[in-house]
Scaffold this motif. Structure first.
Motif: not given
Ligand code: SF4
Ligand SMILES: [Zn+2]
Length: 324
Positions: A30-31, A33-35, A37-38, A42, A291, A294-295
């Motif tokens: 999850t983390m 994939n978040t990175l 996408r950011v 972003e 990231t 945002k968190l």
């Protein structure tokens, strides 16, 4: 000292103008994939967003020409300090939120064909320039002739004259603000060779087996007759080595799994290619900053929601008739 449970970044390869390859340890999908996408959508950079076209006698329609101008990568290290146009206190355009570029080209009447490239764009800000690709021109070719991104071709007497405004934006709004070409992410492999099985193999089988990997992960050393794992990071999980081992009667010679840390988390290999707008490592650093913020914001909002729910429950219990 590094905490075993904290995510760790280990840089494997770095070419700032091209790509960065790094290992992200102690995290989950999850983390990771978040990175990913950011990094893609972003991280803010600059791109041409407004074109005031004064002349265009080329064969390209105005809309197509503007579209091509928008997609030209611009060096954007100053984008971090600049304002978004909508948030800038100015009336519409200032040096804090916009950069002006001009394109004025004319093909002389005695020249049959002329290439208009990103090098013809003139910027008002020395820090914001069309990305220079001359270092990528293969040796033997003239970098001045082939090192630019072609916008269009002109023939005798044709001309283009325009004023362009570059603004800060993110890939979520439009693909022209994406700072990366590709961001590849894969589980770090855990490849193991069973030495007991390997010791039983004849040399020619060892050599044949080591050669079967399309990514050349294995190496056969004829002097020592040992099989070695040389480039585990390059594994693409194709399974060819496992099938080949079975074909030559060496079942169990190799195992290829996702690598896990002792605390059960996974390790990932990232390869981030830059368009040239930002150095590759800066894209990664900014993605981490974004990231994290945002968190933090999410944590704050969740705490506020939890507090307001607690207060509501408290109010409800105070208003209740104790005999009910
Ligand atoms: S799974 Fe494919 S890429 Fe990975 S080591 Fe085996 S043959 Fe090579
Ligand atoms: Zn402004």
């Amino acid at each position: 000292m590094i905490d075993d449970c904290q995510p760790v970044v280990e840089i494997l390869e770095l070419e700032p103008n091209e790509y960065i390859k790094f290992n992200l340890r102690n995290t989950n999908i999850t983390m990771a994939n978040t990175l990913r996408r950011v990094m893609q959508v972003e991280v803010p950079i600059l791109a041409i967003d407004l074109v005031n076209l004064e002349k265009n006698s080329s064969v390209l329609p105005d809309e197509m020409l503007c579209q091509r101008l928008g997609l030209i990568p611009l060096t954007s290290t100053v984008a971090k300090e600049m304002n978004n146009v909508m948030d800038c206190p100015c009336d519409g355009a200032c040096s804090e939120c916009t950069v002006e570029l001009t394109l004025n080209v004319r093909c002389p009447p005695d020249v049959n064909r002329m290439l208009v490239t990103n090098k013809d764009l003139k910027s008002s800000n020395p820090d914001v320039q069309p990305v220079d690709f001359t270092s990528f021109v293969p040796s033997g070719l003239d970098p001045d002739k082939y090192g630019g991104v072609v916008i269009c071709k002109l023939t005798k007497g044709q001309e283009i004259s325009c004023r362009c405004i570059a603004r800060r934006g993110i890939g979520k709004e439009h693909a022209k603000w994406i700072p990366t070409c590709t961001v590849a992410m894969a589980y770090m492999p855990d490849i193991r060779i069973n030495q007991e099985v390997a010791d039983q193999m004849p040399s020619e089988h060892k050599h044949e087996w080591a050669e079967c990997c399309p990514k050349k992960v294995f190496k056969y050393e004829p002097k020592t007759t040992l099989l070695e794992i040389e480039r585990a990071d390059d594994c693409i999980y194709c399974g060819e080595c496992v099938m080949k081992a079975e074909d030559i009667g060496c079942d169990g010679l190799v195992s290829v799994k996702f690598k896990r840390s002792r605390n059960g988390t996974h390790n990932f290999v990232f390869t981030v290619e830059t368009t040239g707008a930002l150095p590759a490592e800066e894209i990664v650093l900014r993605a981490f900053e974004i990231t994290r913020s945002k968190l933090k914001m999410m944590k704050k909002k969740l705490t506020e929601v939890a507090q307001s729910e607690d207060e509501e429950m408290h109010d409800d219990s105070e208003g209740q008739d104790p005999l009910m």
